[in-house]
Design a protein around this motif. Sequence first.
Motif, PDB file in Angstrom:
ATOM      1  N   SER A  92       0.863  -1.176   0.000  1.00  0.00           N
ATOM      2  CA  SER A  92       0.000   0.000   0.000  1.00  0.00           C
ATOM      3  C   SER A  92       0.905   1.233   0.000  1.00  0.00           C
ATOM      4  N   SER A  93       1.087   1.829  -1.185  1.00  0.00           N
ATOM      5  CA  SER A  93       2.018   2.949  -1.334  1.00  0.00           C
ATOM      6  C   SER A  93       1.639   3.751  -2.574  1.00  0.00           C
ATOM      7  N   LYS A  94       1.821   5.052  -2.520  1.00  0.00           N
ATOM      8  CA  LYS A  94       1.538   5.903  -3.681  1.00  0.00           C
ATOM      9  C   LYS A  94       2.760   6.104  -4.565  1.00  0.00           C
ATOM     10  N   GLY A  95       3.835   5.364  -4.290  1.00  0.00           N
ATOM     11  CA  GLY A  95       5.003   5.438  -5.160  1.00  0.00           C
ATOM     12  C   GLY A  95       6.184   6.079  -4.471  1.00  0.00           C
ATOM     13  N   GLY A  96       7.046   6.713  -5.262  1.00  0.00           N
ATOM     14  CA  GLY A  96       8.223   7.359  -4.705  1.00  0.00           C
ATOM     15  C   GLY A  96       9.433   7.185  -5.598  1.00  0.00           C
ATOM     16  N   ASN A  97      10.559   6.897  -4.992  1.00  0.00           N
ATOM     17  CA  ASN A  97      11.826   6.822  -5.705  1.00  0.00           C
ATOM     18  C   ASN A  97      11.849   5.624  -6.653  1.00  0.00           C
ATOM     19  N   LEU A  98      12.076   5.892  -7.936  1.00  0.00           N
ATOM     20  CA  LEU A  98      12.034   4.841  -8.942  1.00  0.00           C
ATOM     21  C   LEU A  98      13.193   3.865  -8.805  1.00  0.00           C
ATOM     22  N   ASN A  99      14.390   4.364  -8.519  1.00  0.00           N
ATOM     23  CA  ASN A  99      15.544   3.474  -8.381  1.00  0.00           C
ATOM     24  C   ASN A  99      15.293   2.394  -7.346  1.00  0.00           C
ATOM     25  N   ASP A 100      14.885   2.805  -6.152  1.00  0.00           N
ATOM     26  CA  ASP A 100      14.660   1.844  -5.083  1.00  0.00           C
ATOM     27  C   ASP A 100      13.441   0.984  -5.367  1.00  0.00           C
ATOM     28  N   GLY A 101      12.387   1.585  -5.923  1.00  0.00           N
ATOM     29  CA  GLY A 101      11.194   0.814  -6.265  1.00  0.00           C
ATOM     30  C   GLY A 101      11.507  -0.258  -7.290  1.00  0.00           C
ATOM     31  N   PHE A 102      12.313   0.094  -8.283  1.00  0.00           N
ATOM     32  CA  PHE A 102      12.698  -0.860  -9.314  1.00  0.00           C
ATOM     33  C   PHE A 102      13.499  -2.012  -8.713  1.00  0.00           C
ATOM     34  N   ARG A 103      14.436  -1.704  -7.851  1.00  0.00           N
ATOM     35  CA  ARG A 103      15.274  -2.739  -7.259  1.00  0.00           C
ATOM     36  C   ARG A 103      14.474  -3.646  -6.335  1.00  0.00           C
ATOM     37  N   ILE A 104      13.511  -3.073  -5.624  1.00  0.00           N
ATOM     38  CA  ILE A 104      12.612  -3.892  -4.803  1.00  0.00           C
ATOM     39  C   ILE A 104      11.803  -4.828  -5.700  1.00  0.00           C
ATOM     40  N   ALA A 105      11.337  -4.297  -6.835  1.00  0.00           N
ATOM     41  CA  ALA A 105      10.543  -5.097  -7.770  1.00  0.00           C
ATOM     42  C   ALA A 105      11.342  -6.277  -8.313  1.00  0.00           C
ATOM     43  N   ILE A 106      12.587  -6.027  -8.701  1.00  0.00           N
ATOM     44  CA  ILE A 106      13.411  -7.088  -9.266  1.00  0.00           C
ATOM     45  C   ILE A 106      13.713  -8.161  -8.226  1.00  0.00           C
ATOM     46  N   LEU A 107      14.024  -7.747  -6.984  1.00  0.00           N
ATOM     47  CA  LEU A 107      14.280  -8.728  -5.927  1.00  0.00           C
ATOM     48  C   LEU A 107      13.010  -9.519  -5.613  1.00  0.00           C
ATOM     49  N   THR A 108      11.872  -8.844  -5.645  1.00  0.00           N
ATOM     50  CA  THR A 108      10.594  -9.515  -5.427  1.00  0.00           C
ATOM     51  C   THR A 108      10.377 -10.615  -6.464  1.00  0.00           C
ATOM     52  N   ARG A 109      10.709 -10.314  -7.702  1.00  0.00           N
ATOM     53  CA  ARG A 109      10.555 -11.317  -8.765  1.00  0.00           C
ATOM     54  C   ARG A 109      11.571 -12.453  -8.605  1.00  0.00           C
ATOM     55  N   GLN A 110      12.812 -12.107  -8.292  1.00  0.00           N
ATOM     56  CA  GLN A 110      13.846 -13.132  -8.122  1.00  0.00           C
ATOM     57  C   GLN A 110      13.519 -14.082  -6.978  1.00  0.00           C
ATOM     58  N   LYS A 111      12.914 -13.544  -5.921  1.00  0.00           N
ATOM     59  CA  LYS A 111      12.558 -14.366  -4.766  1.00  0.00           C
ATOM     60  C   LYS A 111      11.221 -15.087  -4.957  1.00  0.00           C
ATOM     61  N   ARG A 112      10.572 -14.826  -6.090  1.00  0.00           N
ATOM     62  CA  ARG A 112       9.268 -15.442  -6.408  1.00  0.00           C
ATOM     63  C   ARG A 112       8.236 -15.162  -5.302  1.00  0.00           C
ATOM     64  N   LEU A 113       8.225 -13.909  -4.826  1.00  0.00           N
ATOM     65  CA  LEU A 113       7.306 -13.539  -3.763  1.00  0.00           C
ATOM     66  C   LEU A 113       5.918 -13.259  -4.319  1.00  0.00           C
ATOM     67  N   THR A 114       4.921 -13.636  -3.554  1.00  0.00           N
ATOM     68  CA  THR A 114       3.544 -13.276  -3.864  1.00  0.00           C
ATOM     69  C   THR A 114       3.312 -11.834  -3.440  1.00  0.00           C
ATOM     70  N   THR A 115       2.596 -11.061  -4.255  1.00  0.00           N
ATOM     71  CA  THR A 115       2.261  -9.687  -3.872  1.00  0.00           C
ATOM     72  C   THR A 115       0.753  -9.538  -3.716  1.00  0.00           C
ATOM     73  N   TYR A 116       0.380  -8.745  -2.727  1.00  0.00           N
ATOM     74  CA  TYR A 116      -1.036  -8.483  -2.430  1.00  0.00           C
ATOM     75  C   TYR A 116      -1.211  -6.984  -2.225  1.00  0.00           C
ATOM     76  N   VAL A 117      -2.059  -6.365  -3.041  1.00  0.00           N
ATOM     77  CA  VAL A 117      -2.355  -4.941  -2.879  1.00  0.00           C
ATOM     78  C   VAL A 117      -3.602  -4.828  -2.014  1.00  0.00           C
ATOM     79  N   SER A 118      -3.411  -4.340  -0.803  1.00  0.00           N
ATOM     80  CA  SER A 118      -4.531  -4.224   0.127  1.00  0.00           C
ATOM     81  C   SER A 118      -5.178  -2.848   0.088  1.00  0.00           C
ATOM     82  N   GLY A 119      -4.445  -1.844  -0.435  1.00  0.00           N
ATOM     83  CA  GLY A 119      -4.972  -0.485  -0.493  1.00  0.00           C
ATOM     84  C   GLY A 119      -4.720   0.136  -1.844  1.00  0.00           C
ATOM     85  N   GLU A 120      -4.032   1.282  -1.853  1.00  0.00           N
ATOM     86  CA  GLU A 120      -3.680   1.948  -3.102  1.00  0.00           C
ATOM     87  C   GLU A 120      -2.205   1.703  -3.395  1.00  0.00           C
ATOM     88  N   CYS A 121      -1.904   1.350  -4.641  1.00  0.00           N
ATOM     89  CA  CYS A 121      -0.526   1.030  -5.035  1.00  0.00           C
ATOM     90  C   CYS A 121      -0.266   1.697  -6.381  1.00  0.00           C
TER      91      CYS A 121
END
Length: 216
Positions: free
Chosen positions: A60-89
Amino acid sequence: MLLTLSAIFLSADCASMEISRVAGCAGDVLRLRGDIEEGDYIRFRSHFGAQRRVLGLDLSSKGGNLNDGFRIAILTRQKRLTTYVSGECDSACAFIFLASRKRYVSESATIGVHSVSNGHGGEDVKTIRDTIYLARLSAKLGIPLSTIGRMVTTPAGKISFLNEGDLLALKAIARDPFEGIVGERSSPQNCSTDQTRAASNHKQSAAKAANPSAAD
């Protein structure tokens, strides 16, 4: 690579993202709340080490820094994590959701995308180039063209929310995948009791199967 980007998806006065860890018997869920700031990726990565397994992310986040967001996204994919949007994303948060392999949403979730913006919330030659790069990467990750199109055609400073058709194309499921798996009921203190009970029930079932004439 995107690691060289100085742009952000959504300009805002950001407080550091709140990352909380919710324990369960099978593993933990990381709850990500608030705007993504520089340095949040390092904090996020620190949760993957000698600690307990991470099952997925509650976003649940309205965004922010692209560099860090991108790196979090890539690690999330590498770790095969499930994502759940509970609010606004939105924005960088949306890319974390889009880049994941298993996607879930609440009934009230909203997911917003737009092209890359600069520090003033506008576009320039660099951010246009960054948007094209992000679109190409999204295609390689298997993100539907309809969603990529929304991102590319929505100007910086505006936002386009994914509709039901977009979520269907993303194979997003409308439920909380972590319900009953993590939280107070499944806290580590209760795990040994639950596991002992489950093992006992399994042994009883096996015994009955081996000797069906035995009395209860």
